[in-house]
Write a protein that holds these residues in place. Structure first.
Motif, PDB file in Angstrom:
ATOM      1  N   ARG A  86      38.699  33.844  35.093  1.00 56.40           N
ATOM      2  CA  ARG A  86      40.097  34.584  35.375  1.00 56.40           C
ATOM      3  C   ARG A  86      40.092  35.940  34.573  1.00 56.40           C
ATOM      4  O   ARG A  86      40.614  36.725  35.100  1.00 56.40           O
ATOM      5  CB  ARG A  86      41.023  33.753  34.775  1.00 56.40           C
ATOM      6  N   GLU A 103      37.904  38.377  36.119  1.00 56.67           N
ATOM      7  CA  GLU A 103      38.366  38.913  37.527  1.00 56.67           C
ATOM      8  C   GLU A 103      39.673  39.928  37.123  1.00 56.67           C
ATOM      9  O   GLU A 103      39.920  40.958  37.597  1.00 56.67           O
ATOM     10  CB  GLU A 103      39.212  37.775  38.343  1.00 56.67           C
ATOM     11  N   GLN A 122      39.742  43.792  38.347  1.00 54.37           N
ATOM     12  CA  GLN A 122      41.092  44.459  38.832  1.00 54.37           C
ATOM     13  C   GLN A 122      41.451  45.418  38.198  1.00 54.37           C
ATOM     14  O   GLN A 122      41.881  46.631  38.751  1.00 54.37           O
ATOM     15  CB  GLN A 122      41.986  43.301  39.127  1.00 54.37           C
TER      16      GLN A 122
END
Length: 104
Positions: free
Chosen positions: A91, A94, A98
């Motif tokens: 996570r 990610e 982003q």
């Protein structure tokens, strides 16, 4: 337990041998109440000692089994924590991806 039984049989054989060595003229008709009391006393002491040894060995076996269960539970907990750590790391990766490539 096998070692304890073997020790008991050896001691029994030694006691029979010593009895016959000290009483060379002994016949079965000479068996008196004192002999029977001695045999019963020996059996009683053996049962008492055997019971204590069994109690102690059972207690140590129960403790060993409990340690095994605790170890298995700790291994399961460790695996779960590793999975959670991998998910968190995924996570975070990610989110960083982003943040580096914002889409407008």
């Amino acid at each position: 337990m096998k070692g304890l039984s073997l020790t008991g049989l050896i001691l029994l054989a030694v006691s029979v041998l010593l009895f016959y060595l000290t009483s060379p003229n002994f016949r079965i008709n000479d068996l008196q109440m004192s002999h029977v009391m001695g045999i019963m006393g020996g059996v009683g002491i053996g049962l008492i000692i055997g019971g204590m040894v069994g109690y102690v060995s059972k207690g140590s076996a129960i403790r060993a089994e409990q340690k095994k269960k605790e170890f298995k539970q700790l291994q399961k907990d460790k695996e779960e924590l590793e999975k959670q750590a991998a998910e968190i790391a995924k996570r975070e990766a990610e989110l960083q991806a982003q943040n580096q490539n914002p889409q407008i």
